[in-house]
Design an enzyme around this catalytic site. Structure first.
Site, PDB file in Angstrom:
ATOM      1  N   GLY A  75       0.836  -1.196   0.000  1.00  0.00           N
ATOM      2  CA  GLY A  75       0.000   0.000   0.000  1.00  0.00           C
ATOM      3  C   GLY A  75       0.868   1.243   0.000  1.00  0.00           C
ATOM      4  CG  MET A  77       8.894   1.458   0.975  1.00  0.00           C
ATOM      5  SD  MET A  77       9.061   0.364   2.427  1.00  0.00           S
ATOM      6  CE  MET A  77      10.543   1.043   3.182  1.00  0.00           C
ATOM      7  CD  GLU A  78       8.344   2.038   6.297  1.00  0.00           C
ATOM      8  OE1 GLU A  78       7.515   1.691   5.438  1.00  0.00           O
ATOM      9  OE2 GLU A  78       8.810   1.260   7.147  1.00  0.00           O
ATOM     10  CG  ASN A  79      11.015   4.694   0.174  1.00  0.00           C
ATOM     11  OD1 ASN A  79      11.615   3.652   0.316  1.00  0.00           O
ATOM     12  ND2 ASN A  79       9.899   4.797  -0.522  1.00  0.00           N
ATOM     13  CG  HIS A 110       0.926   2.704   8.321  1.00  0.00           C
ATOM     14  ND1 HIS A 110       0.564   1.694   9.179  1.00  0.00           N
ATOM     15  CD2 HIS A 110       2.124   2.338   7.812  1.00  0.00           C
ATOM     16  CE1 HIS A 110       1.507   0.759   9.182  1.00  0.00           C
ATOM     17  NE2 HIS A 110       2.472   1.132   8.351  1.00  0.00           N
ATOM     18  CD  GLU A 111       3.509   3.698   4.486  1.00  0.00           C
ATOM     19  OE1 GLU A 111       4.691   3.655   4.856  1.00  0.00           O
ATOM     20  OE2 GLU A 111       2.788   2.674   4.397  1.00  0.00           O
ATOM     21  CG  HIS A 114       6.612   3.673   9.058  1.00  0.00           C
ATOM     22  ND1 HIS A 114       6.903   2.852  10.108  1.00  0.00           N
ATOM     23  CD2 HIS A 114       5.750   2.971   8.266  1.00  0.00           C
ATOM     24  CE1 HIS A 114       6.241   1.699   9.958  1.00  0.00           C
ATOM     25  NE2 HIS A 114       5.527   1.752   8.860  1.00  0.00           N
TER      26      HIS A 114
END
Ligand SMILES: [Zn+2]
Length: 624
Positions: A75, A77-79, A110-111, A114
């Protein structure tokens, strides 16, 4: 910064921007789609604002990019500072439904959590993956609760996180939240309901025990003392203990290092209320003890205790009303045996009402209650006015209908029709969403209802987006017209719309149409990210089961290659095996023995659940 957080994007982008304090917030998409990022941009701004004050640490980079990637396995990705999203988790337009808005809000929040928890402080090794994920999961709901209070998001938390995790954790083939990880293959399999949902639920339980401000303070201390460094789970508990002055670590470790969770059985004996705990399993129970922070109401009076032994006795003069695990803060089930009458006499919150019926299905499956007793409980919810319990009952009846349609179809029709009468007059977003979900389910069961609804398909682009799934399903069920649905799919520019139509393609009554749809799935016109969604779409359709099972076996090698390096196939198998394999348990076991797919843990879990569901079918079919 850890290397897994690096993002490099090459391509043509279009972007919209906003600013909070010293941070540029940017949504980037492929050309032509940036306007659909307005909603996410607003969510991002509010989330950052929330986190800066919750963590007590300002966002640490000059900008944050939110990038819509056209083909993406997860869904989001927390780069760090450049977060990647699946388009359906970031883009919203005037044709989006409530569910899409909820998803975007949750994934963005959510991301962004992070950025602090995961990026500013990174876990030392994958063993502690759960802490990253469960924490971000919990935080997202805190944000939603703040910025969209009308969604009553803790109801969604229980349905999406606690419920999924308890279901996953109800079998022997499960794993502790904290799982040793040695290979990339093992990493792929732990991005699951335990790491996200169980971890988040256990954190919520501990927060309830410590108090919200102590919990927050502990996190702030943890982040401050490990920023720009790595940390271990233990250091997190140390920080929490310091903040609340209580022995949290021992209790927490019991919950995260042991598989499974408890069921508390309540009985009454000569003026004493007896609580007994053991490990809950869908295939029975096993001796085990957890330190359970019990919150209960006894004759209307709140009571708290740490229940950390096999049995506890409480004096009670005259039992009138009783409810344990109030507001379902705790990760355990409660079996009231002979005492359900006292439960119904309690003043029950929406979370309590959900918990009772949520447990009822598990108790039916585990053989603790009979099918008639189960339906008796369910019938109490026919005129349920609240979102979560109503949706739970609908979920359960929809599930039971996939495995034992002949016994469920009438009660399910009746429930959904009763609910329409209630929802008709409600206009809040949750109720509007429910109407769509319930219509979609009734369209699967009820031919005359489907026929009526199907006529709107000709005006598909104009109908309320929340009703589109239902109309597309109804059209597929009534007319078996594969070509028209594919045509609509090809004309649609948004992934949200396309995924809806893929769902309709798996809803045909006619198996030959399902065959066309599955052929279409691998024919090059469906994004790889959506093929899994399509396969899982077959699970709710008893008419698609046999064909999808055969197709899955034939295409297993191809799917394995297609989803290599992602958790997608693991997620498909763990959900699909227990339903598609019903009535052919031995065949399924033999297939996976002869075909080494890898992903042993997920397959083992799928096969264990298959046997349980296969038994459940028999239990329901042979009951009076
Ligand atoms: Zn995450």
């Amino acid at each position: 910064m850890s290397t897994y957080l690096l993002y490099l994007g090459v391509g043509k982008f279009e972007q919209i921007t906003d600013r909070l304090d010293k941070t540029d917030i940017i949504v980037a998409t492929i050309p032509g789609k940036a306007g659909k990022g307005r909603f996410a941009l607003e969510v991002a701004k509010k989330s950052l604002d929330f986190y800066q004050s919750y963590f007590g640490i300002p966002y640490m980079l000059p900008k944050v990019h939110l990038i819509a990637v056209p083909e993406f396995a997860a869904g989001g990705m927390e780069n760090w500072g450049a977060i990647a999203f699946r388009e359906t988790a970031l883009l919203i337009d005037e044709r989006s439904d409530v569910r899409a808005k909820k998803r975007v809000t949750e994934v963005v929040a959510h991301e962004l959590a992070h950025m602090w928890f995961g990026d500013l402080v990174t876990m030392k090794w994958w063993d502690d993956l759960w802490l990253n994920e469960s924490f971000a999961t919990l935080m997202a709901f805190k944000v939603i609760d703040r910025i969209q209070p009308v969604w009553k998001t803790w109801q969604d938390f229980l349905r999406a996180q606690t419920s999924g995790a308890m279901s996953r954790d109800s079998i022997r083939s499960t794993h502790p939240i904290e799982a040793p990880v040695k290979s990339p293959n093992e990493i792929e399999q732990i991005f699951d309901d335990i790491s996200y949902g169980k971890g988040a639920s256990v954190l919520r339980m501990l927060e309830g025990y410590m108090g919200a401000e102590n919990f927050r303070k502990g996190i702030e201390n943890f982040l401050n003392s490990h920023k720009f460094l790595n940390a271990e789970g233990n250091e997190f508990w140390d920080a929490l203990e310091e903040a609340c002055g209580d022995k949290i670590k021992t209790m927490a470790n019991e919950w995260i290092r042991k598989p499974g969770y408890p069921v508390v059985t309540v009985t009454l004996d000569k003026g004493e209320l007896i609580l007994r705990q053991e490990r809950f399993l869908l295939s029975g129970t096993a001796e085990d003890v957890w330190p359970i922070p019990i919150v209960m109401k006894l004759n209307g009076e709140p009571r708290r205790l740490i229940f950390d032994k096999k049995e506890e006795r409480l004096d009670v003069d005259n039992l009138e009303s009783l409810i344990l695990n109030t507001d379902h803060m705790g990760f355990y089930r409660v079996y009231y045996k002979e005492l359900y009458d006292s439960v119904w006499k309690s003043s029950l919150s929406v979370f309590d009402r959900w918990g009772i019926v949520f447990d009822a299905l598990a108790f039916l499956t585990a053989g603790k209650i009979s099918f008639p007793d189960y339906t008796k409980i369910v019938r109490r919810y026919f005129r349920e006015q609240s979102y979560l319990p109503a949706l739970e009952v609908s979920d359960q009846l929809a599930f039971l209908n996939t495995i034992a349609p002949s016994k469920i179809i009438e009660i399910s029709k009746e429930f959904h029709r009763e609910q329409f009468k209630i929802l008709e007059n409600m206009t809040d977003e949750n109720s509007v969403m429910l109407q769509g979900i319930f219509a979609n389910r009734l369209a699967m069961l009820d031919e005359s209802y489907a026929k009526e609804l199907a006529s709107s398909f000709h005006d598909y682009d104009k109908i309320d987006p929340n009703m589109k799934d239902a109309v597309a399903t109804a059209y597929a069920r009534t007319y078996s017209d594969f070509e028209s649905i594919v045509k609509k799919y090809r004309e649609s520019a948004s992934d949200e719309e396309r995924v809806r139509l893929l769902g309709a393609m798996m809803s045909f009554k006619d198996a030959s149409m399902i065959a066309l749809s599955l052929g279409f799935a691998l024919g090059g016109e469906v994004k790889r990210q959506d093929i899994g969604t399509m396969i899982l779409g077959s699970l709710r359709n008893p008419d698609a089961r046999s064909l999808t099972w055969t197709w899955l076996k034939v295409n297993m090698d191809r799917l394995k290659k297609l989803f290599e390096g992602t958790e997608t196939l693991s997620r498909i198998l763990i959900s699909a095996i227990p339903i598609l394999g019903i009535g052919r348990v031995e065949e399924a076991e033999k297939f996976f023995e002869e075909n080494r797919v890898g992903l042993e843990n997920s397959i083992e879990a799928g096969l264990e659940k298959l046997k349980i569901y296969d038994n459940l079918v028999r239990k329901i079919m042979f009951s009076a």
